[in-house]
Design a protein around this motif. Structure first.
Motif, PDB file in Angstrom:
ATOM      1  N   MET A  60       9.676 -14.963 -32.173  1.00 29.40           N
ATOM      2  CA  MET A  60       9.227 -15.176 -33.547  1.00 29.40           C
ATOM      3  C   MET A  60      10.337 -15.757 -34.406  1.00 29.40           C
ATOM      4  O   MET A  60      10.099 -16.632 -35.255  1.00 29.40           O
ATOM      5  N   ALA A  61      11.563 -15.283 -34.210  1.00 28.68           N
ATOM      6  CA  ALA A  61      12.697 -15.815 -34.968  1.00 28.68           C
ATOM      7  C   ALA A  61      12.898 -17.291 -34.665  1.00 28.68           C
ATOM      8  O   ALA A  61      13.140 -18.108 -35.575  1.00 28.68           O
ATOM      9  N   LEU A  62      12.792 -17.657 -33.394  1.00 36.01           N
ATOM     10  CA  LEU A  62      12.936 -19.061 -33.023  1.00 36.01           C
ATOM     11  C   LEU A  62      11.770 -19.894 -33.546  1.00 36.01           C
ATOM     12  O   LEU A  62      11.966 -21.025 -34.007  1.00 36.01           O
ATOM     13  N   TYR A  63      10.571 -19.331 -33.480  1.00 36.33           N
ATOM     14  CA  TYR A  63       9.408 -20.046 -34.016  1.00 36.33           C
ATOM     15  C   TYR A  63       9.622 -20.334 -35.502  1.00 36.33           C
ATOM     16  O   TYR A  63       9.374 -21.449 -35.979  1.00 36.33           O
ATOM     17  N   ASP A  64      10.077 -19.345 -36.243  1.00 37.23           N
ATOM     18  CA  ASP A  64      10.291 -19.519 -37.678  1.00 37.23           C
ATOM     19  C   ASP A  64      11.401 -20.522 -37.964  1.00 37.23           C
ATOM     20  O   ASP A  64      11.467 -21.093 -39.058  1.00 37.23           O
ATOM     21  N   ALA A  65      12.279 -20.755 -36.962  1.00 35.75           N
ATOM     22  CA  ALA A  65      13.334 -21.766 -37.097  1.00 35.75           C
ATOM     23  C   ALA A  65      12.874 -23.153 -36.649  1.00 35.75           C
ATOM     24  O   ALA A  65      13.657 -24.100 -36.671  1.00 35.75           O
TER      25      ALA A  65
END
Length: 272
Positions: A60-65
């Motif tokens: 999720m953190a990577l998706y948001d990035a």
């Protein structure tokens, strides 16, 4: 985030974003090397972020990035992780999943639900299972019993043939023994034809892992030559998935269109 299991800290998000950017910079630099199979006209190399052993919150953190393409190699971990992320991102902008590990045929019906691509097709029986599972998932979707398979918008499940680059006997389907899989290079054309005989599947190219202790340039040049033979009969099979954290430069030099990187983005494996 909608659930605690998808919550991440700002520090972790920054760590992941910086790791991802460092790998992208390595890829872009490697794309300039035309001493092997690449040319100025070669396509931009894709990066599959391998998230095995890491929680859905990291995805999720990577998706948001801004990251959208992820890879997993164990269905029992990938399926719930993909489901969690899918529930929390916009329908029109989903995370995309490539299954990159050895796959037992009885897991095919699970994998087609979340994976747009299977990079590890190494035997006809696995192609059979994937085609059957995909067709069944479409049938259930059209009768409103289940969601569409992940590759439904594309029309077909994208398959890469995993090729064994090891000396001696190939290890297709031998995941239970701990061996790295792969079809024998001499079987690639027949396996591609088998895949293409299914309306549910599309043979998009080849994938390989450099054998332990091998010289990367030698094995990736071998994979490039196999790819060129495949493309003579199947011009659409243009993809080459090769290269990981330790050898991506050599893989890109020899025509890789997709690298699979985990540790250099994700960091050390989390403790159990």
């Amino acid at each position: 985030m909608s659930t605690n299991s998808l919550t991440y800290t700002a520090d972790r998000a920054d760590q992941l974003a910086r790791g991802y950017q460092r790998v992208v910079e390595r890829i872009r630099a490697a794309e300039q090397d035309t001493s092997g199979a690449r040319s100025a006209q070669s396509e931009t190399v894709q990066l599959v972020t391998v998230t095995k052993f890491f929680p859905a919150s990291d995805v999720m953190a990577l998706y948001d990035a801004g990251v959208r393409l992820f890879g997993e190699n164990r269905d029992q971990e990938a399926a719930p992780k993909a489901a969690l992320v899918s529930e929390s991102v916009p329908f029109h902008d989903p995370a995309r999943w490539a299954f990159i590990g050895q796959l037992q045929t009885n897991k095919a019906k699970s994998v087609v639900r979340y994976a747009q691509q299977v990079q590890s097709v190494d035997r006809p029986s696995l192609a059979d299972a994937l085609a059957k599972a995909y067709a069944r998932q479409v049938e259930r979707f059209e009768t409103e019993q289940a969601p569409a398979p992940a590759a439904y918008k594309a029309g077909k499940l994208e398959c890469l043939i995993q090729v064994s680059l090891a000396q001696g006997q190939a290890t297709a389907g031998h995941a239970s023994t701990g061996a790295r899989g792969g079809a024998d290079p001499e079987q690639v054309l027949a396996l591609a034809e088998h895949i293409e005989n299914y309306e549910q599947l599309h043979c998009a190219g080849v994938m390989a892992v450099a054998p332990l202790g091998s010289e990367p340039d030698m094995v990736f040049e071998k994979l490039w030559n196999i790819s060129q033979i495949l493309r003579e009969s199947f011009p659409q099979a243009t993809q080459i998935s090769a290269g990981m954290s330790g050898d991506l430069e050599a893989a890109i030099r020899w025509g890789s269109t997709c690298v699979r990187v985990g540790s250099d983005i994700m960091g050390p494996r989390p403790s159990a």
